[in-house]
Design a protein around this motif. Structure first.
Motif, PDB file in Angstrom:
ATOM      1  N   VAL A 123      -1.889 -11.033  -0.255  1.00 44.52           N
ATOM      2  CA  VAL A 123      -1.886 -10.184   0.934  1.00 44.52           C
ATOM      3  C   VAL A 123      -2.218  -8.760   0.501  1.00 44.52           C
ATOM      4  N   LEU A 124      -3.312  -8.233   1.059  1.00 38.85           N
ATOM      5  CA  LEU A 124      -3.723  -6.876   0.758  1.00 38.85           C
ATOM      6  C   LEU A 124      -3.195  -5.951   1.849  1.00 38.85           C
ATOM      7  N   VAL A 125      -2.488  -4.906   1.438  1.00 41.30           N
ATOM      8  CA  VAL A 125      -1.882  -3.966   2.375  1.00 41.30           C
ATOM      9  C   VAL A 125      -2.287  -2.545   1.956  1.00 41.30           C
ATOM     10  N   PRO A 126      -2.215  -1.590   2.872  1.00 41.34           N
ATOM     11  CA  PRO A 126      -2.519  -0.204   2.489  1.00 41.34           C
ATOM     12  C   PRO A 126      -1.450   0.345   1.568  1.00 41.34           C
ATOM     13  N   ALA A 127      -1.824   1.307   0.765  1.00 43.43           N
ATOM     14  CA  ALA A 127      -0.904   1.862  -0.223  1.00 43.43           C
ATOM     15  C   ALA A 127       0.311   2.515   0.417  1.00 43.43           C
ATOM     16  N   ASP A 128       0.172   3.005   1.659  1.00 45.68           N
ATOM     17  CA  ASP A 128       1.271   3.724   2.296  1.00 45.68           C
ATOM     18  C   ASP A 128       2.059   2.857   3.279  1.00 45.68           C
ATOM     19  N   ILE A 129       2.042   1.545   3.104  1.00 45.41           N
ATOM     20  CA  ILE A 129       2.756   0.649   3.999  1.00 45.41           C
ATOM     21  C   ILE A 129       4.247   0.982   4.021  1.00 45.41           C
ATOM     22  N   ALA A 130       4.862   0.863   5.185  1.00 46.11           N
ATOM     23  CA  ALA A 130       6.294   1.138   5.318  1.00 46.11           C
ATOM     24  C   ALA A 130       7.111   0.074   4.589  1.00 46.11           C
ATOM     25  N   LEU A 173       1.557  -9.587  -3.397  1.00 48.02           N
ATOM     26  CA  LEU A 173       1.421  -8.411  -2.546  1.00 48.02           C
ATOM     27  C   LEU A 173       0.710  -7.305  -3.316  1.00 48.02           C
ATOM     28  N   VAL A 174      -0.373  -6.813  -2.740  1.00 42.83           N
ATOM     29  CA  VAL A 174      -1.154  -5.803  -3.435  1.00 42.83           C
ATOM     30  C   VAL A 174      -1.390  -4.611  -2.518  1.00 42.83           C
ATOM     31  N   ARG A 175      -0.863  -3.465  -2.923  1.00 42.40           N
ATOM     32  CA  ARG A 175      -1.201  -2.216  -2.254  1.00 42.40           C
ATOM     33  C   ARG A 175      -2.555  -1.772  -2.784  1.00 42.40           C
ATOM     34  N   VAL A 176      -3.481  -1.489  -1.865  1.00 40.83           N
ATOM     35  CA  VAL A 176      -4.836  -1.144  -2.280  1.00 40.83           C
ATOM     36  C   VAL A 176      -5.134   0.298  -1.899  1.00 40.83           C
ATOM     37  N   ASP A 177      -5.534   1.062  -2.909  1.00 39.84           N
ATOM     38  CA  ASP A 177      -5.937   2.444  -2.656  1.00 39.84           C
ATOM     39  C   ASP A 177      -7.294   2.475  -1.950  1.00 39.84           C
ATOM     40  N   GLY A 178      -7.561   3.560  -1.258  1.00 43.46           N
ATOM     41  CA  GLY A 178      -8.872   3.736  -0.640  1.00 43.46           C
ATOM     42  C   GLY A 178      -8.850   3.521   0.864  1.00 43.46           C
ATOM     43  N   ASP A 179     -10.032   3.336   1.431  1.00 34.43           N
ATOM     44  CA  ASP A 179     -10.207   3.207   2.870  1.00 34.43           C
ATOM     45  C   ASP A 179      -9.736   1.829   3.335  1.00 34.43           C
ATOM     46  N   TYR A 180      -8.579   1.777   3.984  1.00 34.65           N
ATOM     47  CA  TYR A 180      -8.018   0.503   4.427  1.00 34.65           C
ATOM     48  C   TYR A 180      -8.942  -0.187   5.434  1.00 34.65           C
ATOM     49  N   ALA A 189      15.434  -4.441   0.394  1.00 34.52           N
ATOM     50  CA  ALA A 189      14.233  -3.749  -0.055  1.00 34.52           C
ATOM     51  C   ALA A 189      13.507  -4.587  -1.099  1.00 34.52           C
ATOM     52  N   VAL A 190      12.228  -4.326  -1.263  1.00 33.92           N
ATOM     53  CA  VAL A 190      11.408  -5.068  -2.206  1.00 33.92           C
ATOM     54  C   VAL A 190      11.472  -4.410  -3.580  1.00 33.92           C
ATOM     55  N   ASP A 191      11.657  -5.235  -4.609  1.00 26.03           N
ATOM     56  CA  ASP A 191      11.610  -4.743  -5.977  1.00 26.03           C
ATOM     57  C   ASP A 191      10.205  -4.208  -6.252  1.00 26.03           C
ATOM     58  N   ALA A 192      10.116  -2.960  -6.648  1.00 27.21           N
ATOM     59  CA  ALA A 192       8.813  -2.323  -6.863  1.00 27.21           C
ATOM     60  C   ALA A 192       7.972  -3.071  -7.892  1.00 27.21           C
ATOM     61  N   ASP A 193       8.621  -3.748  -8.833  1.00 30.56           N
ATOM     62  CA  ASP A 193       7.877  -4.472  -9.866  1.00 30.56           C
ATOM     63  C   ASP A 193       7.123  -5.673  -9.303  1.00 30.56           C
ATOM     64  N   ARG A 194       7.504  -6.107  -8.084  1.00 29.95           N
ATOM     65  CA  ARG A 194       6.853  -7.269  -7.476  1.00 29.95           C
ATOM     66  C   ARG A 194       5.596  -6.882  -6.703  1.00 29.95           C
ATOM     67  N   VAL A 195       5.353  -5.600  -6.539  1.00 32.30           N
ATOM     68  CA  VAL A 195       4.225  -5.143  -5.731  1.00 32.30           C
ATOM     69  C   VAL A 195       3.202  -4.453  -6.627  1.00 32.30           C
ATOM     70  N   GLU A 196       1.977  -4.944  -6.583  1.00 32.90           N
ATOM     71  CA  GLU A 196       0.912  -4.373  -7.394  1.00 32.90           C
ATOM     72  C   GLU A 196       0.256  -3.200  -6.671  1.00 32.90           C
ATOM     73  N   LEU A 197      -0.365  -2.339  -7.443  1.00 32.66           N
ATOM     74  CA  LEU A 197      -1.197  -1.273  -6.903  1.00 32.66           C
ATOM     75  C   LEU A 197      -2.543  -1.405  -7.591  1.00 32.66           C
ATOM     76  N   SER A 198      -3.591  -1.636  -6.802  1.00 27.98           N
ATOM     77  CA  SER A 198      -4.865  -1.982  -7.414  1.00 27.98           C
ATOM     78  C   SER A 198      -6.025  -1.442  -6.614  1.00 27.98           C
ATOM     79  N   ALA A 199      -7.120  -1.207  -7.296  1.00 28.03           N
ATOM     80  CA  ALA A 199      -8.402  -0.993  -6.632  1.00 28.03           C
ATOM     81  C   ALA A 199      -8.973  -2.375  -6.348  1.00 28.03           C
ATOM     82  N   LEU A 200      -9.632  -2.540  -5.219  1.00 26.72           N
ATOM     83  CA  LEU A 200     -10.063  -3.879  -4.798  1.00 26.72           C
ATOM     84  C   LEU A 200     -11.001  -4.514  -5.802  1.00 26.72           C
TER      85      LEU A 200
END
Length: 404
Positions: A144-151, A165-172, A388-399
């Motif tokens: 699941v790709l989500v924006p980096a600033d998801i609540a 779960l992947v927070r993706v930087d850039g234009d959502y 709350a979600v453990d931060a280690d379970r959520v990736e931050l990636s460029a697509l």
């Protein structure tokens, strides 16, 4: 299942194709001659209504996908507005609380039938939760790709089904298009907002409404002279965001009309939040194409799509059926939500737009005194995930590096 472009008519057997070379989205090629000669005797799930679409439908896998659809349609006199009789299709009673479960169920079923095991989506709301839940039920690998600033509360609601779960930087807004290319290379089927198999599943909302109107004789309709054809509501009113659900409704109406099961098709009326209303603005201008907008904040955040990938198709659907696309402001949405609650129906703000739209639809002439409207309450609101979600379970990636 062949795919066909609604705009230019081009067809393809490429099961991975989502969009035509002309740029417009594809949908599954339905066959009106394959539609049954009679309406279903029951509509307990979407699978009872799906044969009405004239497709070689997949068999639903065991578990959650079998529970999608079959939501009630009920008369609500207290919501009648300016002489329009209101019925509500309560999609909040789907397994994860929204109509998105219909498209997910169809997509998962097709993938299971083909032996595919990797599914993904781009969403930070109801669709993300639906796909994650459907994948978990089918034992699929889910991204699941989500924006980096998801609540955080949204992230928690999605994370409980344990997808990647992947927070993706850039234009959502560009993720929809970019994910299709990346997923194709990586062997991940992205079940995004207007994927043909999702649209087919979501077409069952309209199919069910029409079948339920056929079956019920106590809804202020004249059912004299029962035969193969059936009356329909004067209008089907839906919120519109990407245009995928609107496309499904149009596909359902087109197929049933061509098959001869409808005396007359309902007008398809769509509604957006005024702060982000590219389709409504294009309709008001008389344009044939939707232009992206900047978009502002609105309480109906789940339909705030500034560049809808199926916007042109939704626009065409409204025009082809004599319907309309209107926009309503947040004050009107809040008042409509209170009226829904007063009728005992809890809906998210996006769903409340359907009731708020009745007055502007009357002003435009799309509805008249004595008409019957079926409002699709698309969801009960985005769920909460608890802890709350453990931060280690959520990736931050460029697509571009997502599947490397």
């Amino acid at each position: 299942m062949r795919r066909v472009c609604w705009q230019c008519g081009n067809r393809t057997d490429d099961e991975r194709r989502v969009r035509c070379d002309c740029g417009e989205p594809l949908w599954l090629d339905t066959d009106p001659e394959s539609v049954p000669d009679s309406w279903p005797a029951r509509v307990e799930s979407m699978w009872d209504a799906l044969p009405l679409l004239g497709l070689d439908q997949p068999e639903p896998p065991a578990g959650l996908p079998t529970a999608a659809g079959g939501t009630p349609l009920f008369r609500t006199e207290s919501l009648d507005t300016e002489g329009v009789s209101v019925h509500v299709k309560h999609e909040g009673l789907n397994p994860t609380g929204s109509f998105k479960d219909r498209g997910t169920a169809f997509g998962v079923a097709e993938m299971v039938e083909r032996g595919e095991t990797r599914i993904g989506t781009v969403s930070h709301g109801n669709m993300a939760e639906s796909v994650a839940a459907g994948a978990a039920a089918a034992g699929m690998d889910c991204t699941v790709l989500v924006p980096a600033d998801i609540a955080d509360e949204r992230l928690a609601a999605i994370a409980r089904y344990d997808p990647r779960l992947v927070r993706v930087d850039g234009d959502y807004g560009r993720l929809y298009y970019e994910s299709l290319a990346v997923g194709r290379k990586a062997g991940v089927r992205f079940l995004n907002s207007d994927a043909p198999w999702r649209v087919a599943g979501q077409a069952t909302t309209a199919l069910e409404v029409l079948a339920q109107f056929h079956r019920r004789g106590d809804v202020n309709l004249d059912f004299s002279g029962a035969g193969r054809q059936s009356p329909a509501p004067d209008a089907l009113v839906l919120p519109v965001s990407s245009g995928g659900h609107a496309s499904g409704a149009w596909q359902a109406v087109r197929t049933l009309t061509a098959a001869g099961l409808l005396d007359s098709a309902p007008k398809l009326c769509f509604v957006q939040a005024a702060a982000c209303a590219p389709i409504a603005e294009a309709f008001a201008r008389g344009d044939d194409e939707v232009t992206a907008v900047e978009g502002g904040e609105t309480i109906a955040y789940s339909i705030a799509n500034a560049d809808p990938p199926s916007g042109n198709r939704a626009l065409a659907a409204a025009r082809a059926t004599g319907g309309a696309v209107v926009a309503v402001d947040d004050d009107a949405i809040e008042r409509a939500g209170e009226r829904f609650a007063g009728a005992g129906v809890a809906v998210e703000p996006a769903s409340a737009t359907t009731l708020a739209a009745l007055s502007p639809l009357r002003e435009r002439g799309a509805l008249e005194d004595g008409d019957t409207a079926a409002l699709v309450a698309t969801g009960r609101g985005f769920g909460t995930g608890g802890a709350a979600v453990d931060a280690d379970r959520v990736e931050l990636s460029a697509l571009g590096s997502l599947f490397e």
